[in-house]
Enzyme design. Structure first.
Site, PDB file in Angstrom:
ATOM      1  N   THR A 279       0.828  -1.199   0.000  1.00  0.00           N
ATOM      2  CA  THR A 279       0.000   0.000   0.000  1.00  0.00           C
ATOM      3  C   THR A 279       0.865   1.252   0.000  1.00  0.00           C
ATOM      4  OG1 THR A 279      -1.623  -1.249   1.263  1.00  0.00           O
ATOM      5  CG2 THR A 279      -1.977   1.110   1.131  1.00  0.00           C
TER       6      THR A 279
ATOM      7  N   TYR B 239       7.890 -11.610   4.536  1.00  0.00           N
ATOM      8  CA  TYR B 239       6.646 -11.098   3.948  1.00  0.00           C
ATOM      9  C   TYR B 239       6.116 -12.163   2.987  1.00  0.00           C
ATOM     10  CZ  TYR B 239       3.517  -7.373   2.191  1.00  0.00           C
ATOM     11  OH  TYR B 239       2.435  -6.597   1.856  1.00  0.00           O
TER      12      TYR B 239
ATOM     13  N   LYS C  35       4.749 -11.861   8.111  1.00  0.00           N
ATOM     14  CA  LYS C  35       3.476 -11.228   7.817  1.00  0.00           C
ATOM     15  C   LYS C  35       2.849 -11.985   6.663  1.00  0.00           C
ATOM     16  CE  LYS C  35       1.367  -7.085   5.831  1.00  0.00           C
ATOM     17  NZ  LYS C  35       1.602  -5.763   5.215  1.00  0.00           N
TER      18      LYS C  35
ATOM     19  N   ILE D 268      -0.358  -6.003  10.373  1.00  0.00           N
ATOM     20  CA  ILE D 268       0.155  -4.801   9.720  1.00  0.00           C
ATOM     21  C   ILE D 268      -0.836  -4.527   8.604  1.00  0.00           C
ATOM     22  CG2 ILE D 268       2.084  -3.759   8.481  1.00  0.00           C
ATOM     23  CD1 ILE D 268       3.946  -5.726   9.880  1.00  0.00           C
TER      24      ILE D 268
END
Length: 262
Positions: free
Chosen positions: A4, A93, A122, A167
């Site tokens: 994002t 990630y 994540k 997150i």
């Protein structure tokens, strides 16, 4: 500089300027910076550069150019070498949506979790089985490894499988709601957590459907931050007002009512 945060659309110079500017503005605030290089040495060098600029921790995407055909053994070797040379703690990630369908499977996470520089992962995907296999794995938990998600709509169920938090993009637009949800979970206020989780889950349509353009609009409308509602090319076309009214406004109003009450 996650997804994002438009990491992939920024130049190396701009990424460095972002970290430096943020660190100078809030020098005592920990910074997690996204790293999404496909080359191993570039990844190591980027982490080193980010440390000098004030980064506290990095969130590293695996090298995903070759997608799901990449062997898990190769992913492990690549990430282990990154960690061996890293000057900062690493969050893995796991985001197949931006890595050509590439997962870091739980078996690979189990091995990587033993590395002292790798402190968590994540997961930004909907494979619930993989969340559970990571969060409930005693060998992984023994390494003080944090299971996180990129989906705020999973915060409540994530806690039931030993997850530590999220997150989440939407929390950038409605921080009070997500902080209240997190505190309710910490205080074992299950009823309050359920109420807030329902609102957060409904409103996640702003991110799920609108992507970063939806988040930009929500941040501007609720917090007044940002002059532009578009991203860099090719994401340089904003959600129109009519599209916002018909497809997003209901979800925005739902969570803003809660946000304004907190």
């Amino acid at each position: 500089m996650g997804s994002t945060g438009e990491n992939s659309l920024l130049s190396r110079k701009e990424r460095a300027e972002l970290i430096s500017t943020l660190h100078k503005a809030v020098p005592d605030y920990p910074i997690i910076a996204g790293v999404s290089e496909t080359n191993l040495q570039d990844t190591i060098d980027t982490i080193s550069e980010y440390k000098k600029l004030g980064t506290s921790m990095v969130m590293v995407l695996p090298s995903g150019y070759y997608g799901a055909g990449t062997p898990q053994e190769g992913i492990y070797d690549w990430l282990k070498e990154v960690a061996d040379s890293s000057e900062l703690p690493i969050i893995l990630y796991i985001y197949p949506g931006v890595c050509n369908g590439l997962f870091i499977l739980p078996e690979t996470v189990r091995k990587l979790a033993k590395h002292p520089k790798i402190v968590g992962c994540k997961c930004t995907h909907g494979e619930v089985q993989q969340y559970a296999r990571i969060g409930l794995d005693a060998d992984i938990s023994a390494n003080n490894f944090a299971l996180l998600s990129g989906f705020g709509q999973l915060l409540l169920p994530l806690y039931s499988i030993n997850g530590k938090g999220v997150i989440d993009a939407l929390s950038g637009a409605f921080p009070k709601t997500f902080v209240a949800l997190f505190k309710a979970l910490q205080e074992n206020d299950t009823q309050r957590a359920r109420e807030l989780q329902f609102i957060a889950t409904e409103a996640e349509e702003l991110a799920a459907k609108g992507g970063l353009l939806g988040i930009k609009r929500a941040i501007r409308d609720n917090l007044g931050f940002g002059k532009s509602l578009v991203g860099r090319k090719p994401l340089n076309y904003a959600i129109t007002d009519s599209e916002w009214e018909s497809g997003y406004k209901h979800f925005y109003d739902l969570i803003k009512k809660i946000e304004d009450s907190l």
